[in-house]
Design a protein around this motif. Structure first.
Motif, PDB file in Angstrom:
ATOM      1  N   VAL A 122     -16.292  57.875  31.702  1.00 39.71           N
ATOM      2  CA  VAL A 122     -15.637  58.944  30.935  1.00 39.71           C
ATOM      3  C   VAL A 122     -14.431  59.497  31.688  1.00 39.71           C
ATOM      4  CG1 VAL A 122     -15.911  61.281  30.011  1.00 39.71           C
ATOM      5  CG2 VAL A 122     -17.728  59.593  29.687  1.00 39.71           C
ATOM      6  N   SER A 123     -14.622  59.766  32.987  1.00 40.46           N
ATOM      7  CA  SER A 123     -13.528  60.331  33.782  1.00 40.46           C
ATOM      8  C   SER A 123     -12.375  59.338  33.936  1.00 40.46           C
ATOM      9  CB  SER A 123     -14.041  60.755  35.159  1.00 40.46           C
ATOM     10  OG  SER A 123     -14.975  61.803  35.037  1.00 40.46           O
ATOM     11  N   TYR A 124     -12.723  58.078  34.192  1.00 37.26           N
ATOM     12  CA  TYR A 124     -11.673  57.061  34.311  1.00 37.26           C
ATOM     13  C   TYR A 124     -10.924  56.904  32.991  1.00 37.26           C
ATOM     14  CZ  TYR A 124     -12.471  55.240  39.025  1.00 37.26           C
ATOM     15  OH  TYR A 124     -12.529  55.106  40.396  1.00 37.26           O
ATOM     16  N   ILE A 180     -17.886  50.209  38.002  1.00 37.29           N
ATOM     17  CA  ILE A 180     -17.924  51.125  36.856  1.00 37.29           C
ATOM     18  C   ILE A 180     -17.386  50.368  35.647  1.00 37.29           C
ATOM     19  CG2 ILE A 180     -17.119  53.321  35.908  1.00 37.29           C
ATOM     20  CD1 ILE A 180     -16.733  54.232  38.847  1.00 37.29           C
ATOM     21  N   ALA A 181     -18.227  50.167  34.665  1.00 35.50           N
ATOM     22  CA  ALA A 181     -17.883  49.297  33.544  1.00 35.50           C
ATOM     23  C   ALA A 181     -16.870  49.922  32.587  1.00 35.50           C
ATOM     24  CB  ALA A 181     -19.154  48.927  32.774  1.00 35.50           C
ATOM     25  N   PRO A 182     -15.743  49.251  32.353  1.00 40.29           N
ATOM     26  CA  PRO A 182     -14.792  49.722  31.330  1.00 40.29           C
ATOM     27  C   PRO A 182     -15.431  49.547  29.950  1.00 40.29           C
ATOM     28  CG  PRO A 182     -13.786  48.114  32.828  1.00 40.29           C
ATOM     29  CD  PRO A 182     -15.257  48.054  33.046  1.00 40.29           C
ATOM     30  N   ASP A 183     -15.103  50.401  29.010  1.00 42.19           N
ATOM     31  CA  ASP A 183     -15.610  50.240  27.651  1.00 42.19           C
ATOM     32  C   ASP A 183     -14.436  50.030  26.693  1.00 42.19           C
ATOM     33  OD1 ASP A 183     -14.476  52.748  27.379  1.00 42.19           O
ATOM     34  OD2 ASP A 183     -16.383  53.822  27.218  1.00 42.19           O
ATOM     35  N   ILE A 184     -14.707  50.050  25.407  1.00 38.13           N
ATOM     36  CA  ILE A 184     -13.664  49.783  24.419  1.00 38.13           C
ATOM     37  C   ILE A 184     -12.548  50.830  24.495  1.00 38.13           C
ATOM     38  CG2 ILE A 184     -14.842  51.076  22.590  1.00 38.13           C
ATOM     39  CD1 ILE A 184     -12.790  47.843  22.175  1.00 38.13           C
ATOM     40  N   ILE A 185     -12.897  52.065  24.869  1.00 34.17           N
ATOM     41  CA  ILE A 185     -11.893  53.130  24.984  1.00 34.17           C
ATOM     42  C   ILE A 185     -10.930  52.820  26.131  1.00 34.17           C
ATOM     43  CG2 ILE A 185     -11.533  55.595  25.468  1.00 34.17           C
ATOM     44  CD1 ILE A 185     -14.267  56.107  24.157  1.00 34.17           C
ATOM     45  N   THR A 186     -11.478  52.339  27.246  1.00 37.20           N
ATOM     46  CA  THR A 186     -10.649  51.971  28.403  1.00 37.20           C
ATOM     47  C   THR A 186      -9.626  50.916  28.008  1.00 37.20           C
ATOM     48  OG1 THR A 186     -12.747  52.099  29.634  1.00 37.20           O
ATOM     49  CG2 THR A 186     -10.778  51.485  30.870  1.00 37.20           C
ATOM     50  N   ASP A 217      -8.309  48.621  37.789  1.00 37.45           N
ATOM     51  CA  ASP A 217      -8.805  47.680  38.807  1.00 37.45           C
ATOM     52  C   ASP A 217      -9.809  48.370  39.726  1.00 37.45           C
ATOM     53  OD1 ASP A 217      -7.177  45.715  37.747  1.00 37.45           O
ATOM     54  OD2 ASP A 217      -5.530  46.086  39.161  1.00 37.45           O
ATOM     55  N   GLN A 218      -9.549  49.636  40.017  1.00 41.16           N
ATOM     56  CA  GLN A 218     -10.444  50.418  40.878  1.00 41.16           C
ATOM     57  C   GLN A 218     -11.817  50.566  40.226  1.00 41.16           C
ATOM     58  OE1 GLN A 218     -10.223  54.954  41.749  1.00 41.16           O
ATOM     59  NE2 GLN A 218      -8.719  54.022  43.133  1.00 41.16           N
ATOM     60  N   MET A 219     -11.818  50.743  38.916  1.00 38.64           N
ATOM     61  CA  MET A 219     -13.077  50.863  38.182  1.00 38.64           C
ATOM     62  C   MET A 219     -13.963  49.642  38.409  1.00 38.64           C
ATOM     63  SD  MET A 219     -12.283  52.278  34.328  1.00 38.64           S
ATOM     64  CE  MET A 219     -13.991  52.358  33.802  1.00 38.64           C
TER      65      MET A 219
END
Length: 281
Positions: free
Chosen positions: A205-207, A235-241, A228-230
């Motif tokens: 959420v924060s990312y 920390i898994a990116p999601d569709i929003i990312t 890339d840091q995620m």
């Protein structure tokens, strides 16, 4: 019935009530309160309100939670005439609105972009001797930031800190998102850095909030670094990312980068949204 309501199993609750009636058992004020809450869960606040008035006329007053459920339901539908009437009824019946009651009202007003009324209620709460907690401050800050009333949001941010109430991750995210919305880029990045230093910020959420803010303000290189840091931190990116990055790159004419990220989205097994397709087509 209490456990059925808590589990949001309205069907079970109605079955129990039916069994009670068949056995000739008369429900007490708590029973009626559960029925009111059940009506609210079924998006039938009007019926719940009708039932509440019946038990009040019979001289019985339910707990604050019953009033709060109705107030929340009417806030969601924008029926603030009913909300006001319920608040006055609570006071008349010596069932004073509590911090949770006010929170429901303020949250509803903010969602409806009724800033002045939300501020009036919040200040009235303090005048009546209540002490807003972390959740209440976060609610008003979040609502004000959504409406881009950053000056008031900042005021309450510093007020809560002065009172010894420590902002949590949700409070930080609310204000940082407000800073991005109003183009306060340096302040947003500074506050995010502060959030990370005290142990927050390591969530999807924060990312997402930071990546979306950076992309919206044209800082694509920094957004990509955070992305890339995620993944490096697990920390898994999601569709929003992905959508934030895809939209950011495509709006800047960097279609190959946007297409690459779209392909990565598919490889991760995520379901593209309409926004995902719109940007790369």
């Amino acid at each position: 019935m209490l456990h059925s309501v808590k589990a949001k199993r309205v069907d079970v609750m109605w079955k129990l009530y039916s069994d009670m009636l068949e056995c000739g058992i008369v429900g007490d004020v708590d029973t009626i309160g559960y029925l009111v809450q059940a009506f609210c869960m079924e998006n039938n606040a009007a019926k719940g309100h009708e039932l509440l008035l019946q038990i009040l006329e019979a001289g019985r007053v339910p707990s604050n939670s019953v009033f709060n459920k109705l107030i929340s339901a009417f806030c969601k539908s924008g029926n603030y005439a009913k909300v006001s009437a319920l608040l006055h009824t609570m006071i008349a019946k010596n069932c004073s609105p509590d911090i949770h009651t006010y929170q429901e009202v303020i949250h509803g007003l903010c969602k409806r972009r009724m800033r002045h009324e939300a501020l009036r209620i919040f200040n009235n709460l303090k005048d009546r001797g209540y002490f807003p907690d972390q959740v209440m401050y976060t609610t008003i800050i979040h609502g004000l930031c959504k409406m881009k009333w950053l000056g008031d949001a900042r005021k309450f941010w510093f007020e809560m800190i002065q009172k010894g109430i420590i902002p949590n991750e949700h409070t930080y995210n609310a204000l940082i998102n407000g800073l991005w919305r109003t183009g306060n880029i340096e302040e947003a990045e500074k506050l995010y850095k502060n959030m990370c230093e005290i142990g927050y910020g390591e969530t999807t959420v924060s990312y997402n909030m930071m990546i979306n803010g950076l992309c919206s303000n044209g800082k694509l290189d920094v957004a990509r670094v955070l992305f890339d840091q995620m993944t490096e931190k697990g920390i898994a990116p999601d569709i929003i990312t992905y959508n934030s990055l895809i939209q950011g790159f495509c709006k800047k004419g960097k279609i190959p980068e946007g297409t690459y990220l779209f392909d990565q989205l598919l490889k991760q097994g995520l379901q593209p949204s309409t926004a995902s397709y719109t940007c790369v087509n």
